[in-house]
Design an enzyme around this catalytic site. Structure first.
Site, PDB file in Angstrom:
ATOM      1  N   ARG A 146      -3.005   3.950  12.536  1.00  0.00           N
ATOM      2  CA  ARG A 146      -2.539   5.154  11.845  1.00  0.00           C
ATOM      3  C   ARG A 146      -1.500   5.897  12.667  1.00  0.00           C
ATOM      4  O   ARG A 146      -0.632   6.583  12.121  1.00  0.00           O
ATOM      5  CB  ARG A 146      -3.732   6.040  11.486  1.00  0.00           C
ATOM      6  CG  ARG A 146      -4.578   5.385  10.386  1.00  0.00           C
ATOM      7  CD  ARG A 146      -5.913   6.045  10.168  1.00  0.00           C
ATOM      8  NE  ARG A 146      -6.679   5.286   9.164  1.00  0.00           N
ATOM      9  CZ  ARG A 146      -7.967   5.406   8.959  1.00  0.00           C
ATOM     10  NH1 ARG A 146      -8.666   6.256   9.693  1.00  0.00           N
ATOM     11  NH2 ARG A 146      -8.577   4.681   8.041  1.00  0.00           N
ATOM     12  N   LYS A 173     -12.140  -5.250   2.884  1.00  0.00           N
ATOM     13  CA  LYS A 173     -11.592  -4.293   3.852  1.00  0.00           C
ATOM     14  C   LYS A 173     -12.545  -3.112   3.971  1.00  0.00           C
ATOM     15  O   LYS A 173     -12.776  -2.381   3.006  1.00  0.00           O
ATOM     16  CB  LYS A 173     -10.216  -3.813   3.404  1.00  0.00           C
ATOM     17  CG  LYS A 173      -9.561  -2.831   4.372  1.00  0.00           C
ATOM     18  CD  LYS A 173      -8.191  -2.415   3.864  1.00  0.00           C
ATOM     19  CE  LYS A 173      -7.526  -1.421   4.798  1.00  0.00           C
ATOM     20  NZ  LYS A 173      -6.203  -0.992   4.283  1.00  0.00           N
ATOM     21  N   TYR A 188      -1.915  -8.611  16.842  1.00  0.00           N
ATOM     22  CA  TYR A 188      -0.825  -8.007  17.600  1.00  0.00           C
ATOM     23  C   TYR A 188      -0.517  -8.808  18.858  1.00  0.00           C
ATOM     24  O   TYR A 188       0.487  -8.550  19.526  1.00  0.00           O
ATOM     25  CB  TYR A 188      -1.182  -6.561  17.952  1.00  0.00           C
ATOM     26  CG  TYR A 188      -1.386  -5.701  16.718  1.00  0.00           C
ATOM     27  CD1 TYR A 188      -0.298  -5.165  16.044  1.00  0.00           C
ATOM     28  CD2 TYR A 188      -2.661  -5.465  16.207  1.00  0.00           C
ATOM     29  CE1 TYR A 188      -0.471  -4.403  14.900  1.00  0.00           C
ATOM     30  CE2 TYR A 188      -2.841  -4.700  15.056  1.00  0.00           C
ATOM     31  CZ  TYR A 188      -1.748  -4.178  14.407  1.00  0.00           C
ATOM     32  OH  TYR A 188      -1.920  -3.436  13.262  1.00  0.00           O
ATOM     33  N   LYS A 200     -11.204  -7.651   7.001  1.00  0.00           N
ATOM     34  CA  LYS A 200     -10.639  -6.670   7.938  1.00  0.00           C
ATOM     35  C   LYS A 200     -11.626  -5.529   8.086  1.00  0.00           C
ATOM     36  O   LYS A 200     -12.095  -5.005   7.072  1.00  0.00           O
ATOM     37  CB  LYS A 200      -9.303  -6.158   7.393  1.00  0.00           C
ATOM     38  CG  LYS A 200      -8.631  -5.109   8.272  1.00  0.00           C
ATOM     39  CD  LYS A 200      -7.343  -4.600   7.636  1.00  0.00           C
ATOM     40  CE  LYS A 200      -6.689  -3.557   8.531  1.00  0.00           C
ATOM     41  NZ  LYS A 200      -5.453  -3.009   7.936  1.00  0.00           N
ATOM     42  N   ARG A 220     -10.908   7.558   3.404  1.00  0.00           N
ATOM     43  CA  ARG A 220     -10.673   6.489   2.429  1.00  0.00           C
ATOM     44  C   ARG A 220     -11.959   5.799   1.997  1.00  0.00           C
ATOM     45  O   ARG A 220     -11.935   4.679   1.504  1.00  0.00           O
ATOM     46  CB  ARG A 220      -9.685   5.477   3.018  1.00  0.00           C
ATOM     47  CG  ARG A 220      -8.324   6.111   3.318  1.00  0.00           C
ATOM     48  CD  ARG A 220      -7.330   5.137   3.908  1.00  0.00           C
ATOM     49  NE  ARG A 220      -6.065   5.828   4.138  1.00  0.00           N
ATOM     50  CZ  ARG A 220      -5.286   5.657   5.198  1.00  0.00           C
ATOM     51  NH1 ARG A 220      -5.662   4.801   6.142  1.00  0.00           N
ATOM     52  NH2 ARG A 220      -4.164   6.321   5.333  1.00  0.00           N
ATOM     53  N   CYS A 244      -3.765   5.976  -0.235  1.00  0.00           N
ATOM     54  CA  CYS A 244      -3.235   4.676  -0.632  1.00  0.00           C
ATOM     55  C   CYS A 244      -2.798   4.601  -2.094  1.00  0.00           C
ATOM     56  O   CYS A 244      -2.764   3.519  -2.688  1.00  0.00           O
ATOM     57  CB  CYS A 244      -4.275   3.595  -0.344  1.00  0.00           C
ATOM     58  SG  CYS A 244      -4.711   3.495   1.408  1.00  0.00           S
ATOM     59  N   CYS A 266       0.875  -1.159   0.000  1.00  0.00           N
ATOM     60  CA  CYS A 266       0.000   0.000   0.000  1.00  0.00           C
ATOM     61  C   CYS A 266       0.913   1.209   0.000  1.00  0.00           C
ATOM     62  O   CYS A 266       2.138   1.074   0.135  1.00  0.00           O
ATOM     63  CB  CYS A 266      -0.925  -0.010   1.214  1.00  0.00           C
ATOM     64  SG  CYS A 266      -2.300   1.167   1.080  1.00  0.00           S
TER      65      CYS A 266
END
Length: 333
Positions: A214, A204, A324, A258, A226, A135, A125
């Site tokens: 971000r 997404k 994560y 996502k 976006r 993007c 991206c």
């Protein structure tokens, strides 16, 4: 069906729940370290390990720290890492993303040198690399500034080849440009990388769960949002199926949904309609930060909530989990 199910007291569902060994034996879903992918944020410098304020325990790291990190990740049996690059300088075209000596190319080389058995997945991206935070390259469309889809496809082709030549194992385009999979596949095949798989961010959403990311990737749009290229959360669920079908037709090998937790219905829908296709779920930054914040205040048990959430994604149909918490989960397992 009623006769098959039986009646109380002959049937007691608790019989299979009272003994912890039997409980574990009849479980249908199990988390495994090898199905986990850990996102990592890399930047220029040396000795840099900067904790992201909105994501406690997650860091921006320089390549020397990345080398240590991936050796640790590999030792835990985790399947792979997903790299996001933060260049020293950004411009309108995201030039660092197209350089063979850019931060992401050198990051790939670092991973493969220090953890050769770890899957190196790369995000394709431009939001991390552009000065405007969008993007792709910008143009004027219908009197407003927006991403130029077709011009960005040419940039994505260059970016894909940079990643492939550096040694990436799996490419993950996330920009939601129409035709991005076909463009990548054409470029990769022409350069001898027909063996290299693509994991598409096929579904997404332009959701509200990306804020901490971000911060981590320093990729917030400088103006606008976006929504002209990411999916509308209120769109028909079948739109997700159309997006998935298009990417698969263009050559995607794995598809992703996502965010994850607010879209478990979409995960299940994609799984049911494309049963033979590997499916990934991205347990995104906002989901991470909400649980972290609540756990720090003692409002819930972090480990229990994380494991339950990831099992929910697995139960909905995801075989690959991008999270994560990958290192924590591998240790907990």
């Amino acid at each position: 069906m009623q006769n098959f199910l039986g009646h109380f007291p002959q049937v007691r569902m608790r019989r299979l729940r009272q003994n912890p060994i039997i409980r574990k034996m009849v479980q249908a879903y199990h988390l495994r370290p090898e199905q986990l992918i850990l996102p990592l944020f890399i930047r220029e410098g040396r000795g840099v390990k900067h904790e992201i304020s909105s994501m406690p325990g997650i860091y921006q790291m320089s390549l020397d720290i990345l080398a240590e990190e991936v050796r640790c990740v590999e030792s835990l049996g985790i399947g792979g890492v997903l790299l996001f690059g933060i260049p020293e300088k950004k411009d309108e075209m995201g030039s660092d993303a197209l350089s063979s000596r850019g931060i992401i190319a050198r990051g790939i080389e670092t991973v493969k040198k220090n953890a050769p058995n770890l899957l190196c997945v790369t995000d394709l991206c431009f939001c991390e690399y552009t000065s405007h935070g969008h993007c792709g390259c910008l143009t004027e469309i219908a009197g407003r500034t927006d991403v130029d889809n077709d011009a960005t496809l040419k940039m994505i082709q260059q970016q894909a080849l940079v990643h492939a030549r550096a040694g990436a194992d799996l490419l993950a385009p996330s920009g939601m440009m129409d035709g991005m999979i076909s463009a990548m596949r054409t470029a990769l095949d022409a350069e001898g990388f027909s063996h290299l798989p693509i994991m598409s961010y096929a579904v997404k959403y332009a959701g509200s769960f990306y804020g901490p990311f971000r911060d981590a990737a320093e990729s917030a749009p400088q103006s606008g949002d976006r929504r002209s290229y990411q999916m509308d959360p209120a769109a028909l669920s079948e739109t997700a199926l159309r997006e998935t079908a298009l990417d698969l037709a263009e050559g995607a090998d794995i598809v992703m949904v996502k965010p994850a937790l607010a879209y478990l219905d979409i995960l299940r829908l994609v799984r049911e309609h494309f049963p033979g296709v590997p499916l990934a779920a991205y347990n995104v930054s906002g989901e991470y930060s909400m649980v972290k914040a609540a756990a720090q205040r003692g409002w819930l048990d972090e480990k229990s909530v994380v494991m339950e959430s990831l099992l929910g994604m697995s139960r909905a149909g995801a075989g690959i989990l991008i999270t994560y918490w990958a290192k924590n989960v591998a240790e907990w397992i």
